[in-house]
Design a protein around this motif. Structure first.
Motif, mmCIF file in Angstrom:
data_model
loop_
_atom_site.group_PDB
_atom_site.id
_atom_site.type_symbol
_atom_site.label_atom_id
_atom_site.label_comp_id
_atom_site.label_asym_id
_atom_site.label_seq_id
_atom_site.Cartn_x
_atom_site.Cartn_y
_atom_site.Cartn_z
ATOM 1 N N SER B 103 0.827 -1.200 0.000
ATOM 2 C CA SER B 103 0.000 0.000 0.000
ATOM 3 C C SER B 103 0.863 1.252 0.000
ATOM 4 O O SER B 103 1.882 1.323 0.687
ATOM 5 C CB SER B 103 -0.901 0.003 1.223
ATOM 6 N N VAL B 104 0.441 2.231 -0.772
ATOM 7 C CA VAL B 104 1.177 3.493 -0.788
ATOM 8 C C VAL B 104 1.065 4.213 0.545
ATOM 9 O O VAL B 104 1.793 5.146 0.819
ATOM 10 C CB VAL B 104 0.694 4.417 -1.928
ATOM 11 N N SER B 105 0.160 3.711 1.434
ATOM 12 C CA SER B 105 0.043 4.355 2.748
ATOM 13 C C SER B 105 1.210 3.978 3.656
ATOM 14 O O SER B 105 1.300 4.459 4.773
ATOM 15 C CB SER B 105 -1.292 3.994 3.401
ATOM 16 N N LYS B 146 8.838 16.499 -3.221
ATOM 17 C CA LYS B 146 7.395 16.522 -2.956
ATOM 18 C C LYS B 146 7.034 15.594 -1.814
ATOM 19 O O LYS B 146 7.717 14.612 -1.557
ATOM 20 C CB LYS B 146 6.648 16.061 -4.218
ATOM 21 N N GLN B 150 1.351 14.850 -2.789
ATOM 22 C CA GLN B 150 1.467 15.706 -3.975
ATOM 23 C C GLN B 150 1.804 14.910 -5.231
ATOM 24 O O GLN B 150 1.853 15.455 -6.320
ATOM 25 C CB GLN B 150 2.569 16.756 -3.744
ATOM 26 N N SER B 152 1.232 11.485 -7.850
ATOM 27 C CA SER B 152 0.141 10.623 -8.319
ATOM 28 C C SER B 152 0.351 9.200 -7.814
ATOM 29 O O SER B 152 1.418 8.867 -7.290
ATOM 30 C CB SER B 152 0.107 10.618 -9.842
ATOM 31 N N GLY B 153 -0.673 8.366 -7.984
ATOM 32 C CA GLY B 153 -0.601 6.978 -7.523
ATOM 33 C C GLY B 153 0.597 6.229 -8.090
ATOM 34 O O GLY B 153 1.325 5.564 -7.367
ATOM 35 N N GLY B 154 0.809 6.383 -9.388
ATOM 36 C CA GLY B 154 1.915 5.679 -10.021
ATOM 37 C C GLY B 154 3.266 6.198 -9.576
ATOM 38 O O GLY B 154 4.232 5.446 -9.453
ATOM 39 N N MET B 155 3.335 7.508 -9.308
ATOM 40 C CA MET B 155 4.607 8.085 -8.865
ATOM 41 C C MET B 155 4.945 7.631 -7.445
ATOM 42 O O MET B 155 6.084 7.254 -7.165
ATOM 43 C CB MET B 155 4.550 9.620 -8.946
ATOM 44 N N ARG B 158 6.350 4.204 -7.479
ATOM 45 C CA ARG B 158 7.760 4.111 -7.864
ATOM 46 C C ARG B 158 8.688 4.569 -6.739
ATOM 47 O O ARG B 158 9.795 4.064 -6.596
ATOM 48 C CB ARG B 158 8.005 4.924 -9.138
ATOM 49 N N PRO B 179 0.619 -2.177 -9.255
ATOM 50 C CA PRO B 179 -0.698 -1.623 -9.592
ATOM 51 C C PRO B 179 -0.644 -0.105 -9.728
ATOM 52 O O PRO B 179 0.049 0.569 -8.972
ATOM 53 C CB PRO B 179 -1.598 -2.033 -8.442
ATOM 54 N N GLY B 180 -1.348 0.409 -10.699
ATOM 55 C CA GLY B 180 -1.369 1.856 -10.873
ATOM 56 C C GLY B 180 -0.242 2.365 -11.755
ATOM 57 O O GLY B 180 -0.210 3.536 -12.101
ATOM 58 N N LEU B 181 0.687 1.484 -12.131
ATOM 59 C CA LEU B 181 1.739 1.925 -13.043
ATOM 60 C C LEU B 181 1.289 1.693 -14.479
ATOM 61 O O LEU B 181 0.618 0.712 -14.765
ATOM 62 C CB LEU B 181 3.016 1.126 -12.807
ATOM 63 N N HIS B 182 1.685 2.578 -15.366
ATOM 64 C CA HIS B 182 1.360 2.296 -16.764
ATOM 65 C C HIS B 182 2.311 1.207 -17.268
ATOM 66 O O HIS B 182 3.368 0.979 -16.692
ATOM 67 C CB HIS B 182 1.388 3.576 -17.617
ATOM 68 N N PRO B 183 1.920 0.488 -18.308
ATOM 69 C CA PRO B 183 2.658 -0.715 -18.701
ATOM 70 C C PRO B 183 4.158 -0.483 -18.883
ATOM 71 O O PRO B 183 4.960 -1.319 -18.484
ATOM 72 C CB PRO B 183 2.008 -1.103 -20.034
#
Lengths: 210, 282
Positions: B103-105, B146, B150, B152-155, B158, B179-183
């Protein structure tokens, strides 16, 4: 209902990075449209504006020709978020997540139908969000968004964190449910295969319109 | 790929149970992981693929020693041949044994992204490594300064991966890293995992994304209801008849490229879940 976005521009801070720059799109009644864009391009921001969680710096969102802001009470545009764990109250049992949806007592057949189709088990409802898996939690979030007066569903990468079988089950249900009730759908995903199978058309957002 | 290398991680008959309080003082035990065994060797990527609630994350948390307080663990964990007890864990965790959490949390909301990647270190080398890794994932200098909210989900995803791979690990446990990353970004992350494996480390890739696992892993362990129901070479998934378990076959059919939207159903999938619930009790 027809949802139309006209020239939406948005940035989070004054003089900050311009997230959206005059984005326009239209969703016809009962239509299913897919959205694709690289991460960080403002897909979630666009979804939030379309669902009324944010208002654009300029441009407007129209629902059947009337600005979304002017709708009072239950918002006919409902959004399901990418991270279910961040979109529920961690201190309340999951049955309260369902009770947040638009399920009036005189129409409890709808709620039980949705629960059954999504495979929500009775025992999960007594648990707290941290006691179920992400996929189980997302089913609750989807059910919550499909209340009686929902006309348009914004699905922001809602099955990204789910396994394939569950993903297929959820989309199979969503296609049937939205089709039956004439609910319009905007689906955001990184998977071109998925969008091409579930949507009538796919929009690719790139630097030219953001 | 060479899989005859030294075993880095061995999980022997791992079980994890939860004690849950019901109304009043009533207690209930949930068996979340049962009798799970697997190994990860040097230069090997092993994918653990499973449905939601199959105990994938708990496996990762059990190895890292970060199970919640109401969980009880049984079985043995060996890291490079040594029992992975509290003391060894303290030595290797975050250095030789790293986790990319799901989780990004898990990010600190009050700390800038760059500082989280370097773990607060400010020396020239750490900062350079941080810069190298972030730019490799397509994040610019601006992202470093940041706060997580601030980005995005994909950032943020990473950033999470960077916090783990900036160390020089022997074993990377990646719990749903993409999940949430572009291909394209997901592919880059997977390439990096392959490189880490080539460099001699082991990678345990925990994911629901079978397609991604098949692109990356040498072996795939399919988890259901906390139990390993099938272990197969990644290549076996291109031919359903090489797979044994009905659930594994259903997984294969559920890949979106195999869907049929014009039919009655996208694919046969609902029944298998009911069947599995009957057979496995969940």
């Amino acid at each position: 209902m027809r949802l139309e976005a006209k020239g939406l521009s948005f940035c989070y801070e004054r003089a900050g990075r311009q997230i959206l720059k005059s984005v326009s799109l239209a969703l016809e009644d009962g239509e299913r449209v897919g959205l694709m864009a690289p991460s960080g391009y403002g897909k979630t921001t666009l979804c939030k504006i379309l669902a009324g969680y944010e208002s654009a710096d300029c441009g407007e969102v129209l629902l059947d020709g009337k600005p979304l802001k002017e709708y009072r009470g239950y918002c006919p545009v409902q959004m399901v978020w990418q991270h279910p764990e961040l979109s529920v109250n961690p201190r309340r049992r999951l049955k309260t997540v369902l009770s947040e949806g638009d399920f009036p007592a005189q129409n409890d057949g709808l709620q039980s139908h949705i629960e059954q189709e999504l495979g929500i088990l009775e025992e999960w409802k007594e648990r707290y969000p941290s006691e179920v898996s992400g996929g189980e939690l997302q089913r609750f979030c989807i059910a919550r968004a499909l209340g009686e007066r929902t006309q348009i569903l914004i699905a922001d990468e809602i099955t990204t964190m789910l396994d394939l079988v569950t993903q297929a089950q959820i989309w199979d249900f969503l296609l049937k449910e939205t089709g039956k009730r004439g609910i319009g759908l905007i689906a955001v995903s990184h998977s071109p295969e998925l969008l091409s199978k579930i949507c009538h058309r796919v929009l690719k957002l790139d630097e030219t319109n953001i | 790929m060479d899989t005859s290398g030294k075993v880095i991680l061995e999980v022997r008959k791992l079980s994890v149970a939860f004690e849950q309080y019901g109304r009043g003082l009533k207690r209930k035990v949930i068996h979340a992981v049962e009798d799970l065994s697997l190994t990860v060797s040097e230069r090997e990527i092993v994918a653990v693929v499973g449905s939601s609630g199959s105990g994938k994350s708990l496996l990762a948390h059990a190895i890292m020693g970060i199970l919640p307080y109401n969980a009880a663990m049984n079985g043995e964990l060996l890291f490079e041949g040594r029992m992975l007890d509290g003391e060894l864990l303290r030595q290797v965790r975050g250095k030789e044994l790293v986790l990319v959490p799901q989780s990004v949390s898990y990010l600190d909301p009050l700390m800038k992204a760059g500082r989280q990647v370097t773990k607060g270190r400010k020396d020239e080398e750490s900062r350079k490594r941080c810069r190298d890794i972030l730019s490799r994932y397509g994040l610019d200098k601006e992202a470093e300064g940041k706060y997580p909210f601030q980005l995005s989900g994909g950032m943020t995803r990473r950033i999470l991966i960077s916090t783990a791979v900036i160390e020089q690990p022997r074993l990377v446990i990646a719990d749903e890293p993409t999940p949430g990353l572009h291909p394209e970004a997901a592919r880059r992350v997977m390439e990096h995992f392959k490189e880490i494996a080539k460099g001699g480390a082991g990678v345990l890739l925990i994911t629901h994304d079978l397609e991604l696992a098949l692109l990356t892993a040498d072996r795939v362990v399919v988890l259901y209801g906390g139990r390993a129901i099938e272990e197969a070479q990644a290549a076996a998934f291109s031919d359903e008849s090489q797979l044994k378990h009905p659930y594994t076959k259903a997984l294969c059919r559920s890949m979106p490229q195999n869907w049929d939207p014009s039919g009655d159903r996208l694919c046969v999938s609902g029944e298998i879940l009911a069947y599995m619930r009957k057979e496995y009790g969940r």
